[in-house]
Design an enzyme around this catalytic site. Structure first.
Site, short mmCIF file in Angstrom:
data_model
loop_
_atom_site.label_atom_id
_atom_site.label_comp_id
_atom_site.label_asym_id
_atom_site.label_seq_id
_atom_site.Cartn_x
_atom_site.Cartn_y
_atom_site.Cartn_z
N ARG A 153 8.80 2.38 -1.87
CA ARG A 153 7.87 1.29 -1.56
C ARG A 153 7.41 0.60 -2.83
O ARG A 153 7.21 -0.62 -2.86
CB ARG A 153 6.68 1.83 -0.76
CG ARG A 153 7.09 2.24 0.64
CD ARG A 153 5.92 2.65 1.48
NE ARG A 153 4.93 1.59 1.61
CZ ARG A 153 3.69 1.79 2.00
NH1 ARG A 153 3.28 3.01 2.31
NH2 ARG A 153 2.84 0.78 2.09
N GLN B 212 -6.07 -4.04 2.56
CA GLN B 212 -5.57 -2.68 2.86
C GLN B 212 -4.21 -2.47 2.20
O GLN B 212 -3.65 -1.38 2.26
CB GLN B 212 -5.40 -2.51 4.38
CG GLN B 212 -6.69 -2.69 5.15
CD GLN B 212 -6.42 -2.84 6.65
OE1 GLN B 212 -6.37 -1.84 7.38
NE2 GLN B 212 -6.24 -4.07 7.10
N ASP C 175 0.44 -3.13 -2.35
CA ASP C 175 1.61 -3.70 -3.02
C ASP C 175 1.30 -4.57 -4.24
O ASP C 175 2.22 -4.98 -4.96
CB ASP C 175 2.46 -4.49 -2.01
CG ASP C 175 1.67 -5.59 -1.28
OD1 ASP C 175 0.73 -6.17 -1.87
OD2 ASP C 175 2.01 -5.87 -0.10
N HIS D 236 -7.18 0.74 0.07
CA HIS D 236 -6.24 1.86 0.22
C HIS D 236 -5.49 2.21 -1.05
O HIS D 236 -4.46 2.86 -1.01
CB HIS D 236 -5.26 1.57 1.38
CG HIS D 236 -5.92 1.56 2.73
ND1 HIS D 236 -5.29 1.09 3.86
CD2 HIS D 236 -7.15 1.95 3.13
CE1 HIS D 236 -6.12 1.20 4.91
NE2 HIS D 236 -7.25 1.72 4.48
N CYS E 244 -0.06 17.24 -13.80
CA CYS E 244 -1.18 16.61 -14.50
C CYS E 244 -1.25 17.18 -15.93
O CYS E 244 -1.28 18.39 -16.12
CB CYS E 244 -2.46 16.91 -13.75
SG CYS E 244 -3.94 16.39 -14.63
N GLY F 199 -3.39 -10.73 9.19
CA GLY F 199 -2.21 -9.89 9.08
C GLY F 199 -2.50 -8.40 9.18
O GLY F 199 -1.87 -7.59 8.53
N THR F 200 -3.45 -8.06 10.03
CA THR F 200 -3.75 -6.64 10.23
C THR F 200 -3.91 -6.35 11.72
O THR F 200 -4.50 -7.16 12.45
CB THR F 200 -4.99 -6.18 9.44
OG1 THR F 200 -5.27 -4.81 9.76
CG2 THR F 200 -6.22 -7.03 9.72
P1 OAD Z 1 0.01 -3.03 10.78
O1 OAD Z 1 1.48 -2.86 10.66
O2 OAD Z 1 -0.73 -2.07 11.63
O3 OAD Z 1 -0.32 -4.49 11.34
C1 OAD Z 1 0.29 -5.62 10.81
C2 OAD Z 1 -0.08 -6.83 11.64
O4 OAD Z 1 0.46 -7.97 11.01
C3 OAD Z 1 0.48 -6.81 13.07
O5 OAD Z 1 -0.58 -7.02 13.99
C4 OAD Z 1 1.46 -7.99 13.10
O6 OAD Z 1 1.38 -8.74 14.33
C5 OAD Z 1 0.97 -8.85 11.97
N1 OAD Z 1 2.02 -9.64 11.30
C6 OAD Z 1 3.32 -9.35 11.09
N2 OAD Z 1 3.92 -10.32 10.40
C7 OAD Z 1 2.98 -11.27 10.15
C8 OAD Z 1 2.97 -12.53 9.46
N3 OAD Z 1 4.06 -13.01 8.88
N4 OAD Z 1 1.81 -13.22 9.43
C9 OAD Z 1 0.69 -12.74 10.01
N5 OAD Z 1 0.64 -11.57 10.67
C10 OAD Z 1 1.76 -10.83 10.73
O7 OAD Z 1 -0.57 -3.07 9.27
P2 OAD Z 1 -2.08 -2.90 8.78
O8 OAD Z 1 -3.03 -3.46 9.76
O9 OAD Z 1 -2.12 -3.39 7.39
O10 OAD Z 1 -2.79 2.61 5.74
O11 OAD Z 1 -2.21 -1.34 8.77
C11 OAD Z 1 -3.40 -0.77 8.30
C12 OAD Z 1 -3.13 0.51 7.56
O12 OAD Z 1 -2.33 1.39 8.36
C13 OAD Z 1 -2.32 0.36 6.30
O13 OAD Z 1 -3.11 -0.01 5.18
C14 OAD Z 1 -1.73 1.72 6.11
C15 OAD Z 1 -1.27 1.93 7.53
O14 OAD Z 1 -1.02 3.22 7.91
C16 OAD Z 1 -2.54 3.69 4.99
O15 OAD Z 1 -1.41 3.97 4.59
C17 OAD Z 1 -3.74 4.50 4.67
ZN ZN Z 2 -5.56 17.15 -13.19
#
Ligand code: OAD
Ligand code: ZN
Length: 245
Positions: free
Chosen positions: A72, A103, A106, A121, A149, A189-190
């Site tokens: 990643r 969140q 990258d 995150h 470490c 985008g979440t």
């Molecule tokens: P998700 O994969 O859960 O959600 C991504 C959202 O983006 C979805 O609802 C899609 O519909 C939308 N989407 C996709 N392409 C898009 C675009 N081009 N424009 C706008 N929207 C788009 O990802 P997150 O909500 O970021 O955490 O997930 C939250 C957390 O869950 C992440 O930070 C990660 C994950 O597990 C950890 O690793 C702790």
């Molecule tokens: Zn340490």
């Protein structure tokens, strides 16, 4: 096709000074990075989070977790910010008080020029001691074995938040303050499924903020949104910047 924005939203935004934005994996989708929960293409459609993104997974199989994050990290490093990232950096300049809460791990927001940023995150470019002795470093190369470490000998790990772990306290506090004092709160985008990030939108709304959602698909938060725009953030956000003039 240009996105159409209600005139009252545009004039409210033109007069606003306090804006908070929460972003998720969807804003990086147009940079070629995978989201988590999208059917077929999402990372969690292919892997189980409990195998890769928990402290227990790292204890069981540190190498597997290293390799997953190394892949990643390489993907993020070779990806470029997209028009959505640049539009958010542009929006930051318009408001006296603007916080971007992401969140994403990258680093694309920074590379697009966003400055006032909270990474809830963590970030893929850093590694830290898994025992929290304080050691923190830039992640330069992919080592042959999981490195120890230099201070305490525990394995080093990516400086990201895993399931079951607490978010960085200062960052979360800053995010909550910005959300609850904002005049406009954007969720972009979440999927709005991971806490506590997802609850920021509702906290903001409860505190009187206008809640705007920009997402490809409807989410559990859509019903609460004062305005919802469904489509690609890399198209809608540049349209918004243009519409604001
Ligand atoms: P998700 O994969 O859960 O959600 C991504 C959202 O983006 C979805 O609802 C899609 O519909 C939308 N989407 C996709 N392409 C898009 C675009 N081009 N424009 C706008 N929207 C788009 O990802 P997150 O909500 O970021 O955490 O997930 C939250 C957390 O869950 C992440 O930070 C990660 C994950 O597990 C950890 O690793 C702790
Ligand atoms: Zn340490």
């Amino acid at each position: 096709m240009m996105t159409t924005f209600p005139p009252e939203l545009l004039s409210f935004l033109r007069a606003a000074s306090r804006v908070a934005v929460l972003t998720g994996a969807g804003v990086s989708q147009e940079s070629g990075l995978r989201t988590f929960r999208d059917a077929q293409v999402g990372i969690w459609a292919q892997y189980r989070p409990e195998d890769l993104a928990t402290p227990e997974a790292f204890e069981r199989n540190p190498r597997l977790v290293w390799d997953f994050y190394a892949t990643r990290r390489e993907g993020a490093g070779s990806a470029q910010p997209n028009p959505g990232h640049y539009a958010l950096a542009e929006l930051e300049k318009r408001f006296n008080n603007f916080l971007l809460i992401t969140q994403n791990i990258d680093g694309l927001h920074q590379r697009a020029g966003s400055r006032n940023l909270v990474e809830l995150h963590g970030n893929l470019r850093r590694i830290r001691c898994s025992r929290r002795c304080g050691t923190i470093d830039e992640w330069e190369e992919l080592p042959e074995v999981v490195p120890a470490c230099p201070k305490c000998g525990a394995p080093l790990r990516p400086d990201v938040v895993w399931f079951g772990e607490a978010l960085p306290e200062d960052g979360l506090h800053h995010a909550i303050t910005a959300a609850t004092t904002s005049q406009v709160f954007f969720s972009i985008g979440t999927s709005g499924l991971v806490q506590p990030a997802a609850s920021l939108a509702l906290m903001a709304k409860k505190a009187g903020s206008v809640f705007v959602e920009i997402n490809y698909d409807p989410t559990p938060l859509t019903d609460q949104a004062d305005y919802a725009f469904h489509g690609k953030s890399g198209e809608i956000l540049p349209d918004l910047v243009k519409a604001l003039g």
